[in-house]
Design a protein around this motif. Sequence first.
Motif, short mmCIF file in Angstrom:
data_model
loop_
_atom_site.label_atom_id
_atom_site.label_comp_id
_atom_site.label_asym_id
_atom_site.label_seq_id
_atom_site.Cartn_x
_atom_site.Cartn_y
_atom_site.Cartn_z
N LEU A 115 1.10 4.38 -2.01
CA LEU A 115 0.41 5.26 -3.27
C LEU A 115 1.49 6.22 -3.25
O LEU A 115 1.64 6.56 -3.99
N GLU A 116 2.08 6.78 -2.23
CA GLU A 116 2.73 7.94 -2.62
C GLU A 116 4.62 7.54 -2.94
O GLU A 116 5.12 8.35 -3.27
N GLU A 117 5.06 6.15 -2.81
CA GLU A 117 5.61 6.15 -3.04
C GLU A 117 5.70 5.11 -4.75
O GLU A 117 6.97 4.75 -4.91
N ASN A 118 4.37 4.95 -5.32
CA ASN A 118 3.91 4.39 -6.59
C ASN A 118 4.94 2.75 -6.51
O ASN A 118 5.00 2.02 -6.90
N LEU A 119 4.41 2.24 -5.09
CA LEU A 119 5.00 0.59 -4.55
C LEU A 119 4.42 -0.22 -5.87
O LEU A 119 4.72 -1.08 -6.06
N GLY A 120 2.53 -0.05 -5.46
CA GLY A 120 2.59 -0.86 -6.82
C GLY A 120 1.68 -2.00 -5.96
O GLY A 120 1.56 -3.26 -6.62
N TYR A 121 1.49 -2.44 -4.39
CA TYR A 121 1.16 -3.39 -3.97
C TYR A 121 -0.44 -2.81 -3.34
O TYR A 121 -1.29 -1.96 -3.90
N SER A 122 -1.49 -4.34 -3.90
CA SER A 122 -2.74 -3.93 -3.73
C SER A 122 -3.27 -3.44 -2.33
O SER A 122 -2.59 -3.74 -1.62
N LYS A 123 -4.51 -3.01 -2.31
CA LYS A 123 -4.87 -2.12 -1.07
C LYS A 123 -5.49 -3.73 -0.70
O LYS A 123 -4.87 -3.45 1.25
N ASP A 124 -5.79 -4.41 -0.56
CA ASP A 124 -5.74 -5.77 0.35
C ASP A 124 -4.76 -6.17 0.99
O ASP A 124 -4.39 -6.07 1.55
N VAL A 125 -4.02 -6.32 -0.38
CA VAL A 125 -2.46 -7.08 1.04
C VAL A 125 -1.94 -6.17 2.08
O VAL A 125 -1.88 -6.34 2.97
N ILE A 126 -1.82 -4.54 1.31
CA ILE A 126 -1.17 -3.83 2.72
C ILE A 126 -2.48 -3.24 3.45
O ILE A 126 -1.79 -3.64 4.70
N TYR A 127 -3.48 -3.35 3.02
CA TYR A 127 -4.21 -2.98 4.62
C TYR A 127 -4.13 -4.58 5.61
O TYR A 127 -4.35 -4.83 6.57
N ALA A 128 -4.78 -6.19 5.31
CA ALA A 128 -4.37 -7.34 5.89
C ALA A 128 -3.23 -7.62 6.29
O ALA A 128 -3.34 -7.51 7.87
#
Length: 159
Positions: free
Chosen positions: A49-62
């Motif tokens: 979020l802070e770097e505005n990278l655009g990955y989905s929350k599900d991908v990051i959490y998984a």
Amino acid sequence: MKRIENIIKNSEYMAYVKKIEALEIDRKFCRHGLGHLLDVARIGYIINLEENLGYSKDVIYAMGLFHDIGREKEYEKKISHHEAGAHIARKLLAKLDFTENEIEDIAFAISNHKNYSNDKKDLSYILYKADKLSRNCFDCNMYDECYWDENIKNKTIFY
């Protein structure tokens, strides 16, 4: 985050987590249980979020939830937890409604979170950074005995 809830509710996933927790019961240094996995996921998402990278929350959490899931194989069979974790993630995420592209991105990040690229937009870099930042070295009783290089120990709170 239905897909993430499905990971935590998956009996095969939780069996890996419980096995790792049992294998590390007497470990003096950082452990790799569910608390650590969630910390990495949350910090990874903050970075995203802070770097505005655009990955989905599900991908990051998984990615965070699976990044150390190969530890059992490392402890018992001397297989790199990075490679074992990527294999386990591929197998389980395919059953949990993740797309083929998401699975490959997550597995790549897991298998490379030690040898990450310097591209700060790369998932493996986010995972490496979140993994290190999740540790409260400044408050650890094992600080002086820890094998981590002084340059990567967390000496303050970042996130």
